[in-house]
Design a protein around this motif. Sequence first.
Motif, PDB file in Angstrom:
ATOM      1  N   SER A   4       0.849  -1.189   0.000  1.00  0.00           N
ATOM      2  CA  SER A   4       0.000   0.000   0.000  1.00  0.00           C
ATOM      3  C   SER A   4       0.887   1.243   0.000  1.00  0.00           C
ATOM      4  O   SER A   4       2.046   1.199   0.384  1.00  0.00           O
ATOM      5  CB  SER A   4      -0.923  -0.020   1.218  1.00  0.00           C
ATOM      6  OG  SER A   4      -0.169  -0.166   2.394  1.00  0.00           O
ATOM      7  N   ARG A   5       0.306   2.367  -0.444  1.00  0.00           N
ATOM      8  CA  ARG A   5       1.018   3.646  -0.483  1.00  0.00           C
ATOM      9  C   ARG A   5       0.300   4.633   0.423  1.00  0.00           C
ATOM     10  O   ARG A   5      -0.918   4.756   0.382  1.00  0.00           O
ATOM     11  CB  ARG A   5       1.052   4.225  -1.894  1.00  0.00           C
ATOM     12  CG  ARG A   5       1.943   3.475  -2.846  1.00  0.00           C
ATOM     13  CD  ARG A   5       2.222   4.291  -4.090  1.00  0.00           C
ATOM     14  NE  ARG A   5       3.361   5.175  -3.970  1.00  0.00           N
ATOM     15  CZ  ARG A   5       4.624   4.786  -3.823  1.00  0.00           C
ATOM     16  NH1 ARG A   5       4.902   3.519  -3.732  1.00  0.00           N
ATOM     17  NH2 ARG A   5       5.601   5.655  -3.765  1.00  0.00           N
ATOM     18  N   ASP A  31       5.089   8.426   0.279  1.00  0.00           N
ATOM     19  CA  ASP A  31       5.500   9.599  -0.479  1.00  0.00           C
ATOM     20  C   ASP A  31       5.231  10.792   0.419  1.00  0.00           C
ATOM     21  O   ASP A  31       4.262  10.787   1.193  1.00  0.00           O
ATOM     22  CB  ASP A  31       4.695   9.758  -1.763  1.00  0.00           C
ATOM     23  CG  ASP A  31       5.004   8.682  -2.790  1.00  0.00           C
ATOM     24  OD1 ASP A  31       6.111   8.112  -2.756  1.00  0.00           O
ATOM     25  OD2 ASP A  31       4.129   8.414  -3.633  1.00  0.00           O
ATOM     26  N   VAL A  42      -6.355  12.273  -4.566  1.00  0.00           N
ATOM     27  CA  VAL A  42      -5.442  11.141  -4.463  1.00  0.00           C
ATOM     28  C   VAL A  42      -5.560  10.222  -5.675  1.00  0.00           C
ATOM     29  O   VAL A  42      -4.636   9.476  -5.971  1.00  0.00           O
ATOM     30  CB  VAL A  42      -5.629  10.338  -3.158  1.00  0.00           C
ATOM     31  CG1 VAL A  42      -5.216  11.153  -1.962  1.00  0.00           C
ATOM     32  CG2 VAL A  42      -7.032   9.818  -3.010  1.00  0.00           C
ATOM     33  N   ASN A  43      -6.694  10.270  -6.385  1.00  0.00           N
ATOM     34  CA  ASN A  43      -6.899   9.541  -7.651  1.00  0.00           C
ATOM     35  C   ASN A  43      -6.450   8.091  -7.604  1.00  0.00           C
ATOM     36  O   ASN A  43      -5.833   7.590  -8.536  1.00  0.00           O
ATOM     37  CB  ASN A  43      -6.200  10.262  -8.796  1.00  0.00           C
ATOM     38  CG  ASN A  43      -6.816  11.609  -9.079  1.00  0.00           C
ATOM     39  OD1 ASN A  43      -8.001  11.801  -8.879  1.00  0.00           O
ATOM     40  ND2 ASN A  43      -6.014  12.553  -9.531  1.00  0.00           N
ATOM     41  N   ARG A  45      -4.113   6.667  -6.155  1.00  0.00           N
ATOM     42  CA  ARG A  45      -2.673   6.435  -5.989  1.00  0.00           C
ATOM     43  C   ARG A  45      -2.308   6.045  -4.560  1.00  0.00           C
ATOM     44  O   ARG A  45      -1.340   5.336  -4.337  1.00  0.00           O
ATOM     45  CB  ARG A  45      -1.909   7.680  -6.408  1.00  0.00           C
ATOM     46  CG  ARG A  45      -0.421   7.479  -6.315  1.00  0.00           C
ATOM     47  CD  ARG A  45       0.361   8.540  -6.993  1.00  0.00           C
ATOM     48  NE  ARG A  45       1.766   8.174  -6.872  1.00  0.00           N
ATOM     49  CZ  ARG A  45       2.750   8.968  -7.094  1.00  0.00           C
ATOM     50  NH1 ARG A  45       2.528  10.188  -7.495  1.00  0.00           N
ATOM     51  NH2 ARG A  45       3.991   8.566  -6.945  1.00  0.00           N
ATOM     52  N   TYR A  46      -3.072   6.550  -3.588  1.00  0.00           N
ATOM     53  CA  TYR A  46      -2.758   6.320  -2.175  1.00  0.00           C
ATOM     54  C   TYR A  46      -3.919   5.619  -1.484  1.00  0.00           C
ATOM     55  O   TYR A  46      -5.077   5.868  -1.792  1.00  0.00           O
ATOM     56  CB  TYR A  46      -2.454   7.646  -1.461  1.00  0.00           C
ATOM     57  CG  TYR A  46      -1.289   8.360  -2.077  1.00  0.00           C
ATOM     58  CD1 TYR A  46       0.008   7.930  -1.826  1.00  0.00           C
ATOM     59  CD2 TYR A  46      -1.473   9.428  -2.930  1.00  0.00           C
ATOM     60  CE1 TYR A  46       1.094   8.562  -2.409  1.00  0.00           C
ATOM     61  CE2 TYR A  46      -0.396  10.071  -3.520  1.00  0.00           C
ATOM     62  CZ  TYR A  46       0.879   9.632  -3.259  1.00  0.00           C
ATOM     63  OH  TYR A  46       1.954  10.253  -3.843  1.00  0.00           O
ATOM     64  N   GLN A  47      -3.570   4.768  -0.521  1.00  0.00           N
ATOM     65  CA  GLN A  47      -4.584   4.079   0.263  1.00  0.00           C
ATOM     66  C   GLN A  47      -4.860   4.772   1.595  1.00  0.00           C
ATOM     67  O   GLN A  47      -5.816   4.430   2.288  1.00  0.00           O
ATOM     68  CB  GLN A  47      -4.166   2.622   0.517  1.00  0.00           C
ATOM     69  CG  GLN A  47      -4.264   1.740  -0.711  1.00  0.00           C
ATOM     70  CD  GLN A  47      -3.233   2.074  -1.781  1.00  0.00           C
ATOM     71  OE1 GLN A  47      -2.037   2.100  -1.515  1.00  0.00           O
ATOM     72  NE2 GLN A  47      -3.694   2.341  -2.992  1.00  0.00           N
TER      73      GLN A  47
END
Length: 187
Positions: A4-5, A31, A42-43, A45-47
């Motif tokens: 996960s990010r 990040d 966040v589109n 990209r991130y959880q």
Amino acid sequence: MSRSRVLVVNNGTLSLKQLRARFEELGSDTDTVDASSVPARVNGRYQAIVLSGTKVRAYDSTFYQPLIDLVGTADVPVFGICGGMQILAVAAGGRLVEGPQRVGGHEARVDTEEPLFSYVKPTVTVFHRHTLYLQEAPAGYRSIGRSEHAPVEFLRSDDGRIHGAQAHLEFRKDGLEILRGFARLYQ
């Protein structure tokens, strides 16, 4: 299996390296962006989004408006730590008051039925470095942890998506275990 990010928003904390290391230790890549350059969305990209501590700018609603907008429109869990929690609370109408300076480990009682506290006992020892305190949870939030100096050591939004901690959870074992509880919400 992909990791996960987590988007870590740096609000000027002195412990950014430790905060990122904790999430990476828990299995998430991180990040970092400064509060002044958060993305509009966040589109996917991130959880999760984590807001770091700050240097007493929680009342600067103009400066933090892009961050507040991101948190309000994101569909991922959010965790505000110390000043990050204060930013969220002030944006929701909360009021901070001056209190005794606390530096080091301090005890707080937590509501163990909350998923955030799955890995800790009802009394935790967490690290503090501040003098501002939230006296009551703003509308749309509730206190889920308290101490002798702060009736709102931890808070949660009514929908359970947004959490906050007055303490710097990047330090001490109980802090790590609370972050582990948060990681369960997005991993």
